[in-house]
Design an enzyme around this catalytic site. Sequence first.
Site, PDB file in Angstrom:
ATOM      1  N   CYS A   1       0.907  -1.085   0.065  1.00 43.10           N
ATOM      2  CA  CYS A   1      -0.083   0.112   0.086  1.00 43.10           C
ATOM      3  C   CYS A   1       0.869   1.171  -0.097  1.00 43.10           C
ATOM      4  O   CYS A   1       0.419   2.363  -0.298  1.00 43.10           O
ATOM      5  CB  CYS A   1      -0.964   0.155   1.397  1.00 43.10           C
ATOM      6  SG  CYS A   1       0.035  -0.308   2.765  1.00 43.10           S
ATOM      7  N   HIS A   2       2.019   0.988   0.319  1.00 43.43           N
ATOM      8  CA  HIS A   2       3.163   2.322   0.455  1.00 43.43           C
ATOM      9  C   HIS A   2       3.265   2.774  -1.115  1.00 43.43           C
ATOM     10  O   HIS A   2       3.848   3.679  -1.281  1.00 43.43           O
ATOM     11  CB  HIS A   2       4.240   1.965   1.203  1.00 43.43           C
ATOM     12  CG  HIS A   2       4.954   0.773   0.748  1.00 43.43           C
ATOM     13  ND1 HIS A   2       4.794  -0.474   1.172  1.00 43.43           N
ATOM     14  CD2 HIS A   2       5.874   0.557  -0.197  1.00 43.43           C
ATOM     15  CE1 HIS A   2       5.597  -1.383   0.437  1.00 43.43           C
ATOM     16  NE2 HIS A   2       6.273  -0.527  -0.345  1.00 43.43           N
TER      17      HIS A   2
END
Length: 103
Positions: free
Chosen positions: A54-55
């Site tokens: 998700c980063h």
Amino acid sequence: MPTEFQKRVYAAVRRIPRGRVTTYRQLADHIGCGCCRAVGQALKRNPYAPQTPCHRVIASDLTLGGFAGQSQGEAIAKKRRLLAKEGVVFRNGKLADPARVLP
DNA sequence: CACCGATGTCCAA
DNA sequence: TTGGACATCGGTG
């Protein structure tokens, strides 16, 4: 138990090659749902652990977007560093190289 | 079962 | 520049 919509989100995120990032809008558009907010929510709760990077998902402004709320303290600093290691350099919470965003 | 809040992006004035 | 609206998710009573 993610919904079909969420499954697509995670699948798209996993599709991001190393050293590249994408935006919620791009992701949502790639999925076929003009709603980028659901993507942010799905990633924010990201039930798929580190398996779902998700980063690698940022806001269309090239900012950390949903991560901005956490960048005050901690976890995000690590993610930002991880991205920098991959070639995605962030400057003051902003992407220093917009060319790193997936087309 | 239903409501509320939360999330990021776009548009218009 | 600012404010509002949009669609979807998560938790709770």
